[in-house]
Design an enzyme around this catalytic site. Sequence first.
Site, PDB file in Angstrom:
ATOM      1  N   ASP A 282      -2.556  -0.735  -8.369  1.00 13.73           N
ATOM      2  CA  ASP A 282      -3.226  -0.914  -7.085  1.00 13.73           C
ATOM      3  C   ASP A 282      -2.503  -2.046  -6.339  1.00 13.73           C
ATOM      4  O   ASP A 282      -1.682  -2.765  -6.901  1.00 13.73           O
ATOM      5  CB  ASP A 282      -4.725  -1.194  -7.250  1.00 13.73           C
ATOM      6  CG  ASP A 282      -5.489  -0.850  -5.964  1.00 13.73           C
ATOM      7  OD1 ASP A 282      -4.857  -0.723  -4.894  1.00 13.73           O
ATOM      8  OD2 ASP A 282      -6.722  -0.711  -6.018  1.00 13.73           O
TER       9      ASP A 282
HETATM   10  C1  BGC Z   1      -7.212  -0.176  -2.670  1.00 14.54           C
HETATM   11  C2  BGC Z   1      -6.662   1.188  -3.005  1.00 14.54           C
HETATM   12  C3  BGC Z   1      -5.692   1.641  -1.955  1.00 14.54           C
HETATM   13  C4  BGC Z   1      -4.609   0.597  -1.786  1.00 14.54           C
HETATM   14  C5  BGC Z   1      -3.545   0.974  -0.785  1.00 14.54           C
HETATM   15  C6  BGC Z   1      -6.126  -1.154  -2.312  1.00 14.54           C
HETATM   16  O1  BGC Z   1      -6.635  -2.355  -1.827  1.00 14.54           O
HETATM   17  O2  BGC Z   1      -7.974  -0.652  -3.764  1.00 14.54           O
HETATM   18  O3  BGC Z   1      -7.714   2.111  -3.149  1.00 14.54           O
HETATM   19  O4  BGC Z   1      -5.156   2.874  -2.282  1.00 14.54           O
HETATM   20  O5  BGC Z   1      -5.221  -0.618  -1.389  1.00 14.54           O
HETATM   21  O6  BGC Z   1      -4.016   0.997   0.495  1.00 14.54           O
END
Ligand code: BGC
Length: 747
Positions: A282
């Site tokens: 993530d």
């Molecule tokens: C979130 C993810 C997301 C990623 C990219 C993160 O902060 O937890 O779900 O895909 O950002 O945008």
Amino acid sequence: MKRNLTAAALSVAALLAVAKPGTDPQMDKFIDDLMGRMTLKERIGQLNLGGVGSPKVVGSAKGLDVAIKEGLVSSIGGFDPKAAEDAQRFAEDNMRVFIPMITGLDVVHGYYTTFPIPLGSSSSWNLPLLEESARVAAREASAFGINWTFAPMVDISRDPRWGRVAEGAGEDPYLGSLVAQAMVRGYQGDDLQDPQSIMACTKHLVLYGASEAGRDYNTVSMDDVTAYNYYLPTYKAAFDAGAGSGMTSFNVVNGIPSTGNRKVMTDLIRDQWGFDGFIVSDANAIAEMIEHGVGDPQTVAEMALKAGTDMDMSASLYVACLEKSVAEGRVSEKEINTACRRVLEAKYKLGLFKDPWLYYTNKDKRQETILSPENLDVARRLARESIVLLKNSDKTLPLKPAKKIAVVGPLGQERGELLGTWSYGMSADTMSTIVEALQREVGPGTEVIFSQGSNWTEAPAIYKQGGKHPSDSLLMQAVADVADADVIIATVGEPAIWSGEAHNLTNPTLAEAQMNLLKAMKATGKPVVVVLMSGRPLIIPEIDEEFNTILQAWHGGTMAPEALADILTGKEAPSAKLTSTWPRNVGQIPLYYNALRTGRPYSGFWATTKYIDSTNDPLYPFGYGLSYNDYKYENLRADKLEAKGDNDKIRVTVDVTNLGTMPGKEIVQLYINDPVAKISRPMIELKDFAKVELAPGETKQVSFDVTADKLKYYDSELNYGWDEGDFIIFVGPDSKRIEKLNVKWTK
Ligand code: BGC
């Protein structure tokens, strides 16, 4: 071999194991050859997801263009499609060994055409329609060069305090798994090399929805039986449906941050489940392992890579540290190659090596692709089927002919707020407001007026918006404005930003200012339709007590206003049912339908241990939702009451009749209980359902095949199987109003 999540750390030999060789010899040969031409640095570069416009790569302090030239950017965020396209062109012109990039974005519930938030759309229980919505999203996003979506989010959650409950399909692993698979099929289509298909990314691995106290990013401690039976199936289901990638979660799982948790990323997902795609961290999650307290930048980068996290999203620690780690003998080239191969395989499967510009094939057709009448039609149908009728006790709905309808509340004139979390607002300008859509639907003979009546909230601790006038004066104005209206539609709830990532609430209820508006509207003596729009289940015992007509319309997307008008006017009867339990009070959380019994059940399905100050029952149970029609269930029967062995089945049938005057769709639900098993089993578990269309007066026989597979569960040794003995099969319109049949199943 099966290893549980709390098993001891693995041997060094296992840590050095290489990924399974691919099953496509042509692909293997192509990638062998390509990797043979890449330097170690370039292979590490394939493990880096860089952001467009991000000024530097951590550790090198160089501009993105320099990083791309040096082969340090494998994939790119698609927030700005133009910048992503420029980056790819720059890569093609400047990289020593050109390797096309993957362009990824959170296309979670639509791109331009926005569908209801996933918690809302899951309430449709309409799998083909959900699949169609993902297909539309893929078509629109791919026209802008996006070929990878960070979706579906399949985290099971039992906690409405957690803002990200909006992004998932609720609390049930069976329904959640089917929704996950429908979305993966929709995004990826039949052929990943179709320029209108995009790669899915199952997230967040794992157990992210169980963060303690509903605080985002918080710790998760969970026993294996609970994890395997309730929280893990949705991830596995998405991989089984072919999701090409997965994303780690921010949380710690049983003491180890997910992103560096080899028991999860390798033992479970790859060795047990056979997933052979790649896993991305993530955003910044590798760097956040430092904050979790498990090491310095180099240590956490090594830990994540060795765990099986192949790609680093935005921390840039792989490119900053891993070359050094190889030089120092802390990481082997084999480990780098394993991860690099997985990323290159994804690019190969997407068709990018055949044509790096494949996803720009439909660039010229962008304008006709986005927000097309067909796409908007899918959005309208899905939004309609997501609206849950919670109460209609004096049959105020559908609306009767009226001279004047008053819409009040902070959502009545909104557009963008109806799109919900993870939307880019790209359809907001083209949207109607609720007032406009309702006016169109009722025609010129009825006047539809609007009066705001309240701000979102007057509570300074929460986000305050739009407060040009205080809620008190808005309320007085609204009382005057509705004076000659025949009926009041109160559009209340949450703005988009109150749910989603990092937006948690200790008390997810209707803000006081809006509650005051509802009370004032009730005091007029006119019929009031409460339309709730929110990103989560709300705790609303007072509204349930005081009002007879309540609709839950979530954040319904681009066509939310039209869909709501369709339901209010009775163009279509509501058919949605809740996919998460709605508690009566915060103290009941976590409250979920598939709970175990205690040794002292005091009554009924919902009783476990009794509170002194509250019943144990939810306000609205899982699977609940009304229609304008009543549906009668009768003659629950089975073709036999005894079955034998793994391959036998019992056919269960119920007659469902539409007693109403409108065509309707009813979600018929089948639950099973295993009253005596090796371990304590839930009081009921959803195991099948059917959404059936019924004309007025029509009766349909609805049948389900119960197979031995539906009796299976993970026992305390994590063996997946079923016990012989008695089972109870329940069928009904929700998890509470169910009739039962007793059956016996022997080995
Ligand atoms: C979130 C993810 C997301 C990623 C990219 C993160 O902060 O937890 O779900 O895909 O950002 O945008």
